[in-house]
Structure formats: structure tokens, C-alpha cells
Design an enzyme around this catalytic site. Sequence first.
Site, short mmCIF file in Angstrom:
data_model
loop_
_atom_site.label_atom_id
_atom_site.label_comp_id
_atom_site.label_asym_id
_atom_site.label_seq_id
_atom_site.Cartn_x
_atom_site.Cartn_y
_atom_site.Cartn_z
N ASN A 8 0.97 -1.25 0.17
CA ASN A 8 -0.03 0.03 0.09
C ASN A 8 0.87 1.13 0.08
O ASN A 8 1.76 1.55 1.03
CB ASN A 8 -0.84 -0.12 1.31
CG ASN A 8 -2.07 1.09 1.36
OD1 ASN A 8 -1.48 2.13 1.13
ND2 ASN A 8 -2.93 0.83 1.62
N HIS A 11 1.01 6.25 1.75
CA HIS A 11 1.77 7.07 2.88
C HIS A 11 2.99 7.64 1.98
O HIS A 11 3.37 8.68 2.49
CB HIS A 11 2.11 6.51 4.01
CG HIS A 11 0.87 6.15 4.72
ND1 HIS A 11 -0.26 7.23 5.06
CD2 HIS A 11 0.29 5.35 5.11
CE1 HIS A 11 -1.29 6.53 5.39
NE2 HIS A 11 -1.20 5.38 5.43
N HIS A 44 -5.69 3.54 -1.44
CA HIS A 44 -7.16 3.87 -1.02
C HIS A 44 -7.44 5.17 -1.59
O HIS A 44 -6.71 6.41 -0.97
CB HIS A 44 -7.05 3.78 0.59
CG HIS A 44 -8.17 3.85 1.11
ND1 HIS A 44 -8.59 3.94 2.40
CD2 HIS A 44 -9.55 4.15 0.84
CE1 HIS A 44 -9.54 4.07 2.90
NE2 HIS A 44 -10.42 4.42 1.93
N ARG A 46 -9.60 7.88 -0.88
CA ARG A 46 -10.49 8.52 0.05
C ARG A 46 -11.29 9.32 -0.52
O ARG A 46 -10.96 10.23 -1.15
CB ARG A 46 -9.66 8.63 1.47
CG ARG A 46 -9.32 7.55 2.34
CD ARG A 46 -8.94 8.12 3.65
NE ARG A 46 -8.65 7.33 4.40
CZ ARG A 46 -9.55 6.69 5.58
NH1 ARG A 46 -10.48 7.62 5.52
NH2 ARG A 46 -9.24 5.95 6.23
N ARG A 50 -7.02 12.08 0.95
CA ARG A 50 -6.05 12.82 1.88
C ARG A 50 -4.78 12.36 1.48
O ARG A 50 -3.64 12.86 1.76
CB ARG A 50 -6.23 12.59 3.19
CG ARG A 50 -6.21 11.25 3.63
CD ARG A 50 -6.44 10.89 5.02
NE ARG A 50 -7.64 11.09 5.50
CZ ARG A 50 -8.26 10.48 6.55
NH1 ARG A 50 -7.55 9.62 7.21
NH2 ARG A 50 -9.49 10.80 6.94
N HIS A 51 -4.51 11.32 0.77
CA HIS A 51 -3.15 10.70 0.26
C HIS A 51 -3.38 10.50 -1.21
O HIS A 51 -2.91 11.57 -1.77
CB HIS A 51 -2.71 9.62 1.06
CG HIS A 51 -3.70 8.51 1.81
ND1 HIS A 51 -4.50 7.74 0.77
CD2 HIS A 51 -4.10 8.11 2.89
CE1 HIS A 51 -5.24 7.12 1.69
NE2 HIS A 51 -5.12 7.09 2.64
N GLU A 71 -8.69 0.08 -2.91
CA GLU A 71 -9.70 0.20 -1.52
C GLU A 71 -10.44 1.30 -1.72
O GLU A 71 -9.90 2.47 -2.07
CB GLU A 71 -8.55 0.49 -0.37
CG GLU A 71 -7.67 -0.77 -0.15
CD GLU A 71 -6.91 -0.39 1.04
OE1 GLU A 71 -6.11 -1.52 1.47
OE2 GLU A 71 -6.96 0.41 1.69
N THR A 102 -8.41 3.18 8.58
CA THR A 102 -9.61 2.29 8.62
C THR A 102 -9.68 1.64 9.93
O THR A 102 -8.97 0.67 10.01
CB THR A 102 -9.68 1.37 7.32
OG1 THR A 102 -9.16 2.26 6.08
CG2 THR A 102 -10.82 0.73 6.98
N GLU A 152 -10.81 -9.62 2.90
CA GLU A 152 -9.60 -9.23 3.65
C GLU A 152 -10.08 -9.05 5.26
O GLU A 152 -10.62 -8.34 5.54
CB GLU A 152 -9.04 -7.85 3.34
CG GLU A 152 -7.84 -7.52 3.84
CD GLU A 152 -6.94 -6.43 3.04
OE1 GLU A 152 -6.88 -6.34 1.73
OE2 GLU A 152 -6.21 -5.70 4.04
N HIS A 189 -3.52 -4.84 7.92
CA HIS A 189 -3.65 -3.63 8.73
C HIS A 189 -2.65 -3.66 9.90
O HIS A 189 -3.04 -4.85 10.72
CB HIS A 189 -5.26 -3.37 9.04
CG HIS A 189 -5.37 -1.96 9.64
ND1 HIS A 189 -5.02 -1.47 10.78
CD2 HIS A 189 -6.09 -0.93 8.89
CE1 HIS A 189 -5.15 0.02 10.78
NE2 HIS A 189 -5.98 0.27 9.56
N HIS A 212 1.65 1.23 6.04
CA HIS A 212 2.28 2.26 6.79
C HIS A 212 3.57 1.74 7.15
O HIS A 212 4.53 2.48 7.14
CB HIS A 212 1.22 2.29 7.88
CG HIS A 212 1.78 3.69 8.93
ND1 HIS A 212 2.51 3.24 9.90
CD2 HIS A 212 1.63 4.98 8.70
CE1 HIS A 212 3.00 4.56 10.67
NE2 HIS A 212 2.28 5.37 9.92
N1 PXP Z 1 -5.70 -3.28 4.15
C1 PXP Z 1 -6.98 -2.25 4.19
C2 PXP Z 1 -8.27 -2.71 3.56
C3 PXP Z 1 -6.63 -0.97 4.59
O1 PXP Z 1 -7.51 -0.11 4.70
C4 PXP Z 1 -5.26 -0.86 4.88
C5 PXP Z 1 -5.06 0.89 5.44
O2 PXP Z 1 -5.30 1.53 4.47
C6 PXP Z 1 -4.42 -1.64 4.89
C7 PXP Z 1 -4.40 -2.94 4.31
C8 PXP Z 1 -2.85 -1.47 5.31
O3 PXP Z 1 -2.88 -1.13 6.54
P1 PXP Z 1 -1.51 -0.46 7.02
O4 PXP Z 1 -1.29 0.89 6.37
O5 PXP Z 1 -1.66 -0.58 8.45
O6 PXP Z 1 -0.25 -1.41 6.87
#
Ligand code: PXP
Length: 238
Positions: A8, A11, A44, A46, A50-51, A71, A102, A152, A189, A212
Site C-alpha cells: 500500500n 503514505h 485507497h 479516500r 488525503r493521500h 480500496e 480504517t 480481507e 492492517h 504504513h
Molecule cells: N488493508 C486495508 C483494507 C486497509 O484499509 C489498510 C490501510 O489503508 C491496509 C490494508 C494497510 O494497513 P497498514 O497501512 O496499517 O499496513
Amino acid sequence: MTLRLGVNIDHVATIRNARGGEHPDPMRAVRIVEEAGGDGITVHLREDRRHIRDADLDMLMAETALPVNLEMAATEEMVAIALRHRPHAACIVPERREERTTEGGLDAAGQHNHLAPLVAQLLDAGIRVSLFIEPDARQIDAALRLRAPVVELHTGKYAHGDADGAELRRLADAAALCVKNGIEPHAGHGLTFDNVVPVAAIPQLAELNIGHYLVGEAIFIGLEESVRRMKALMESAR
Ligand code: PXP
């Protein structure tokens, strides 16, 4: 079964947006993820942008050969965007404007009537729909009724501390229940180098989505090494 890593890159855009310019460029991150052996790119988009922004998604869809996992909140706007881009996968997530990330899973059971037509439109367009849910039998049953091929599992509670192993067991039970019902389980997550191995060892899981921590760790060791190390830890668990 092999375990894929979806990276992801939201960030990278968060840091770029902090100064309003072009640096760091999320597409440069995509190229590094490709080099480092990442199996997919997750973003994602949003509601408040924001990102990742619309132009980032345009660029991503045009330039990467990796599968893109979008996402998105369950809104008409996001479904229209997904139908225009036709990413490999769309993961429907709950979204609240005031949250930092999330925070919990989608209430697929309580929102069946709202979700059903949106999921159907995405599936009809050939997009692999995933629902981001808590590792909970009721939500898996709801995903089955919505005909989602993928869920997921939200690993947030596990990642926040699981001293007695109860959350890991919930994830393992949920992954097994998914496969029994013909649903492909993914998870994500809050996963880090320190907590990923027990999750990656759950044999039914097909994909982890991690953001993240990988981007944060990239500050210290570089993004390529961050992705490579995460993949190696995931592989060591199998
Ligand atoms: N999966 C989903 C569905 C999410 O919403 C997120 C956060 O955007 C992640 C995975 C990744 O989470 P993290 O950034 O904490 O690794």
C-alpha cells in the site's frame, strides 16, 4: 499456496501532500516495489483525497504491470471510478471522514442491501471484489451472500496486542471458514516485521496488504529493502 504481498503506497502520497509538491512521487515507489518483488499495489482513494488522488490512480493504472487493488468506500462515486479504471481488485472498506485510518471492518451483514447492488456492478465489470471485514463468522456469511470472491480480514486488533493469542486464533478460524465456503481470504492492517510471521503462517491466507509500516521503515532502510525484508519474513512462515 504462496502468499502474495500487496504494498500500500498511500503514505508516499501523504508525505508528498504535506508540502503540496511532487516529491516523493508515488510512481517511483511503484517501480521500487516492482523491483523488490512486491506482488501488487494497493491504494485507497479516500473521499477526502488525503493521500492518493485521482491523477495518481490514472498514472498507476497506465504505468504498472502489477495487479492494482483499489480500496474504496461503498459509494456511487467510488464505484463509478472503479468501473472507469477496472483495477484487478476492489476492496470495499468502511470509511469515516474523522478517522485517521480504517479503524474497523465493514459491517457486511448490517449493510447487505446497500452493498449488494454496488458489489454486483463491480463483479459484472470483471473486478475481483473483496470486503474488508473483522475475522467473524457472521461477516463471512454476509460476504458469501453478497457473492464476494475475496475477503480481507482486519488484523488491527491482533496488531494492537494479542497477549493470549485469541486474535490470532480468530484470524486462523476465519481464514479456514472462508476457504470452506469458497472465499479467498486476505489479511491486513497494522502488520510489521515483528508481528507478520504468525499471520503469514496461517496457511489459507493468499495475500497480505501492508502499507504504513513499509513506508515508515523505508525512511531507515529504503523502500526496496523494506519490501524485500517483509517478503522474506512472509516466505519464512510458509
Ligand atoms: N488493508 C486495508 C483494507 C486497509 O484499509 C489498510 C490501510 O489503508 C491496509 C490494508 C494497510 O494497513 P497498514 O497501512 O496499517 O499496513
